[in-house]
Design a protein around this motif. Structure first.
Motif, PDB file in Angstrom:
ATOM      1  N   HIS A   1       0.868  -1.177  -0.111  1.00  7.52           N
ATOM      2  CA  HIS A   1       0.017   0.050  -0.141  1.00  7.52           C
ATOM      3  C   HIS A   1       0.614   1.275  -0.010  1.00  7.52           C
ATOM      4  O   HIS A   1       0.616   2.094  -0.779  1.00  7.52           O
ATOM      5  CB  HIS A   1      -0.925  -0.029   1.290  1.00  7.52           C
ATOM      6  N   ALA A   2       1.687   1.559   0.859  1.00 11.02           N
ATOM      7  CA  ALA A   2       2.698   2.627   1.014  1.00 11.02           C
ATOM      8  C   ALA A   2       3.341   2.927  -0.173  1.00 11.02           C
ATOM      9  O   ALA A   2       3.503   3.879  -0.800  1.00 11.02           O
ATOM     10  CB  ALA A   2       3.297   2.807   2.283  1.00 11.02           C
ATOM     11  N   GLY A   3       3.886   1.855  -0.753  1.00 13.69           N
ATOM     12  CA  GLY A   3       4.862   1.934  -1.883  1.00 13.69           C
ATOM     13  C   GLY A   3       4.079   2.276  -3.067  1.00 13.69           C
ATOM     14  O   GLY A   3       4.581   3.132  -3.856  1.00 13.69           O
ATOM     15  N   VAL A   4       2.928   1.772  -3.273  1.00 16.54           N
ATOM     16  CA  VAL A   4       2.118   2.150  -4.471  1.00 16.54           C
ATOM     17  C   VAL A   4       1.783   3.490  -4.420  1.00 16.54           C
ATOM     18  O   VAL A   4       2.044   4.308  -5.471  1.00 16.54           O
ATOM     19  CB  VAL A   4       0.668   1.214  -4.555  1.00 16.54           C
ATOM     20  N   PHE A   5       1.438   4.096  -3.121  1.00 11.35           N
ATOM     21  CA  PHE A   5       1.038   5.606  -3.378  1.00 11.35           C
ATOM     22  C   PHE A   5       2.271   6.454  -3.222  1.00 11.35           C
ATOM     23  O   PHE A   5       2.390   7.500  -3.719  1.00 11.35           O
ATOM     24  CB  PHE A   5       0.197   5.979  -2.011  1.00 11.35           C
TER      25      PHE A   5
END
Length: 393
Positions: free
Chosen positions: A133-137
């Protein structure tokens, strides 16, 4: 050009998968990557999907590009499935839907949209969450703001912490909710708790976002999708990132969709144009095959019922497996019967996880996140004995 690229650590889940493949012991168990497996350990193509694919092969006359927003029949049938054909926001032309490259592609496109609409985009994430999640955003310069969602020993979400995070949100922030069957904990918010958080977000001006992949594997397809419908009914703006990987078993076909609820029809026109342009720059047009199979299933009553029945069978296996583990007598597994979906956070430390792999051929990430349906029915006695051997009671 490439000399300055630093060495990165590997993806933990795919490293688990690689260790499992290399392990030739007959008792090996793969509790890593989140793929549904039946009691014999297979990840079969769903029967409804097979039937739809045969029809596609017989009828398909072209491999030409599809429209920028994706397959029209797929988008129409997914609108009806997810939001309901009688959804007022659909009638008001406030919903924009676009086909994406899986659920991950939907999240990435949502991040790009947020980044283009705000100078300092942020997303509020409950921890723990899906590791990507954090990496995609972050890839779209959307800053992740973490709050506590769950902690070891708790059999329920940390609702007070979630509501505090909602109150601390700002206008145009995104606030992520998981759909049913929370990844990685299996511990879901109740509908009343979701509504309380949504009401706060309406006051702060933050935009709720739903990441939904495991619909149909929790309480049933209609009950699970009610989360999405309720969020749309209670929000001025919202986003839904949806995956067809789990519910249709189309993991490698990369089928997903992003739904954006806009304040009015005029805003929806602008958002639709923006999403089309963003998607064009990312993937040009999304892949067709899996989306066409989904559309055929949802447009054909016989295939729809066959899909629903098979999905219900998958859900029943998950429920039975959880109940059997919870009743095993091991206190560390007692809460599994109260949780939902394929994942659980087992109370293991990294040393215990390592011993499970080394001594017992059981493979899972160091965090203790386990895909329970990675176990075959016959694996359960070995799994329970291995837990006791590494000190779990």
């Amino acid at each position: 050009m490439f000399a300055g690229i630093s060495v990165l650590s590997g993806d933990p889940l795919y490293e688990v998968a690689a260790r499992y493949v290399a392990d030739l012991r007959p008792q090996r168990i793969d509790l890593g990557v989140g793929v549904y497996r039946d009691g014999s350990g297979r990840a079969p193509v769903m029967k409804a999907v097979k039937r739809a694919e045969r029809c596609l092969v017989d009828r398909q006359e072209t491999k030409a590009y599809r429209p920028l927003l994706g397959d029209p029949a797929f988008l129409r049938t997914m609108n009806d499935l997810v939001l309901g054909a009688d959804c007022p926001a659909l009638a008001e032309h406030r919903i924009v839907a676009i086909q994406t490259v899986g659920g991950t592609g939907a999240l990435r496109l949502a991040a790009a949209l947020a980044g283009s609409a705000s100078t300092e985009p942020r997303i509020h994430l409950g921890a723990p969450t899906w590791p990507s999640h954090a990496g995609v955003f972050a890839a779209e310069s959307v800053v992740a703001v973490e709050h506590a969602y769950w902690e070891r020993g708790a059999n329920a979400p940390l609702v007070d912490q979630i509501l505090i995070a909602a109150r601390n949100s700002s206008p145009n922030d995104l606030f992520l909710f998981h759909g049913p069957c929370h990844n990685p904990t299996g511990v879901d918010l109740s509908m009343a708790e979701r509504r309380e958080a949504l009401a706060i977000l309406q006051r702060t001006g933050a935009v709720p976002m739903l990441d939904i992949a495991y619909y149909g594997l929790g309480s049933g397809i209609d009950d699970d999708l009610e989360i999405a419908r309720d969020m749309v009914a209670r929000s001025q703006r919202a986003m839904i990132a949806l995956s067809c990987s789990k519910a249709f078993g189309l993991y490698r076909e990369r089928v997903g969709a992003l739904f954006v609820l806009c304040a009015d029809a005029g805003e929806a026109v602008r958002v639709r144009d923006k999403l089309g342009r963003l998607s064009r720059l990312m993937v040009s047009t999304p892949p067709a095959h899996g989306a066409e199979a989904v559309a055929m299933i949802l447009d054909n009553p016989d295939l729809t019922q066959a899909w629903r029945d098979e999905l219900a069978g998958m859900r029943d296996r998950i429920i039975r497996l959880r109940a059997r583990l919870a009743a095993s007598g091991l206190s560390v597994l007692a809460s599994l019967g109260d949780e939902r979906g394929i994942f659980a956070m087992l109370p293991l430390n990294p040393a215990q996880v390592h011993r499970l792999m080394l001594d017992h051929a059981i493979h899972l990430p160091a965090s203790g996140r386990a895909n329970l349906v990675g176990m075959r029915d016959d694996d359960i006695p070995h799994f329970l004995a291995a837990l006791e051997a590494v000190g779990c009671r």
